[in-house]
Write a protein that holds these residues in place. Sequence first.
Motif, PDB file in Angstrom:
ATOM      1  N   VAL A 100     -81.182 -59.002  52.480  1.00  0.00           N
ATOM      2  CA  VAL A 100     -80.175 -59.720  51.699  1.00  0.00           C
ATOM      3  C   VAL A 100     -78.807 -59.267  52.175  1.00  0.00           C
ATOM      4  N   ASN A 101     -77.975 -60.234  52.541  1.00  0.00           N
ATOM      5  CA  ASN A 101     -76.622 -59.948  52.984  1.00  0.00           C
ATOM      6  C   ASN A 101     -75.642 -60.539  51.971  1.00  0.00           C
ATOM      7  N   LEU A 102     -74.972 -59.656  51.246  1.00  0.00           N
ATOM      8  CA  LEU A 102     -73.951 -60.050  50.280  1.00  0.00           C
ATOM      9  C   LEU A 102     -72.588 -59.483  50.682  1.00  0.00           C
ATOM     10  N   SER A 103     -72.414 -59.233  51.955  1.00  0.00           N
ATOM     11  CA  SER A 103     -71.175 -58.614  52.431  1.00  0.00           C
ATOM     12  C   SER A 103     -69.992 -59.579  52.362  1.00  0.00           C
ATOM     13  N   ASN A 104     -68.809 -58.978  52.326  1.00  0.00           N
ATOM     14  CA  ASN A 104     -67.556 -59.733  52.369  1.00  0.00           C
ATOM     15  C   ASN A 104     -67.434 -60.762  51.254  1.00  0.00           C
ATOM     16  N   ASN A 105     -67.719 -60.312  50.056  1.00  0.00           N
ATOM     17  CA  ASN A 105     -67.537 -61.132  48.867  1.00  0.00           C
ATOM     18  C   ASN A 105     -66.560 -60.443  47.934  1.00  0.00           C
ATOM     19  N   LYS A 106     -66.594 -60.781  46.666  1.00  0.00           N
ATOM     20  CA  LYS A 106     -65.681 -60.193  45.687  1.00  0.00           C
ATOM     21  C   LYS A 106     -66.440 -59.572  44.523  1.00  0.00           C
ATOM     22  N   LEU A 107     -67.626 -59.063  44.816  1.00  0.00           N
ATOM     23  CA  LEU A 107     -68.444 -58.431  43.778  1.00  0.00           C
ATOM     24  C   LEU A 107     -67.771 -57.161  43.277  1.00  0.00           C
ATOM     25  N   THR A 108     -67.772 -56.972  41.960  1.00  0.00           N
ATOM     26  CA  THR A 108     -67.197 -55.754  41.380  1.00  0.00           C
ATOM     27  C   THR A 108     -68.265 -54.904  40.706  1.00  0.00           C
TER      28      THR A 108
END
Length: 173
Positions: free
Chosen positions: A47-55
């Motif tokens: 799973v790639n969730l990189s370069n988002n705005k997750l806090t």
Amino acid sequence: MNNIKYLFKYGYTKDQLTRFTYLDLSNRKIRIIEVKLFQRCPNLTQVNLSNNKLTTLDVNTFKRLTKLIKLDLMNNRIEAIDVELFHAALSSHLKILFLNGNRLTRIEENTFEKLTQLTILDLSCNNIERIDAKLLENCTNLRGLYLHNNKIKEISKESFNRLNVIEIITIYN
């Protein structure tokens, strides 16, 4: 649309979703991951969730991903990790974890205790100030540990004692 809730409205059947092994949701400005998102994709290995705005991440976010090997959370805005996040089923297979480029200041000492198969852990480019003695105690298969570009002021002398196969540790600013 970049909103995650629209991901499953592209015509994939439930049967097709269960066959997915890789999911790339990088660079989509995602702020929140709904817990039920990964329930439909139990066979994911990456799973790639990189370069988002997750806090933040709910402790149940990855609970059903029992086959997950690689999780990429780099370059988000994550400030803290709940100690239970990696205590779910995913912990038995996870080998690669990227948490670099977030806003982490502290990681509780039991956070990675269930990640016994972890080989690469990247915590670089955060604001981590200390490495506790028990933080990596059960990560005995760890080969690469990246801690550079943090604000580390204290490292317990026992922090790396159980890292028997470690090949690289980076600690610099």
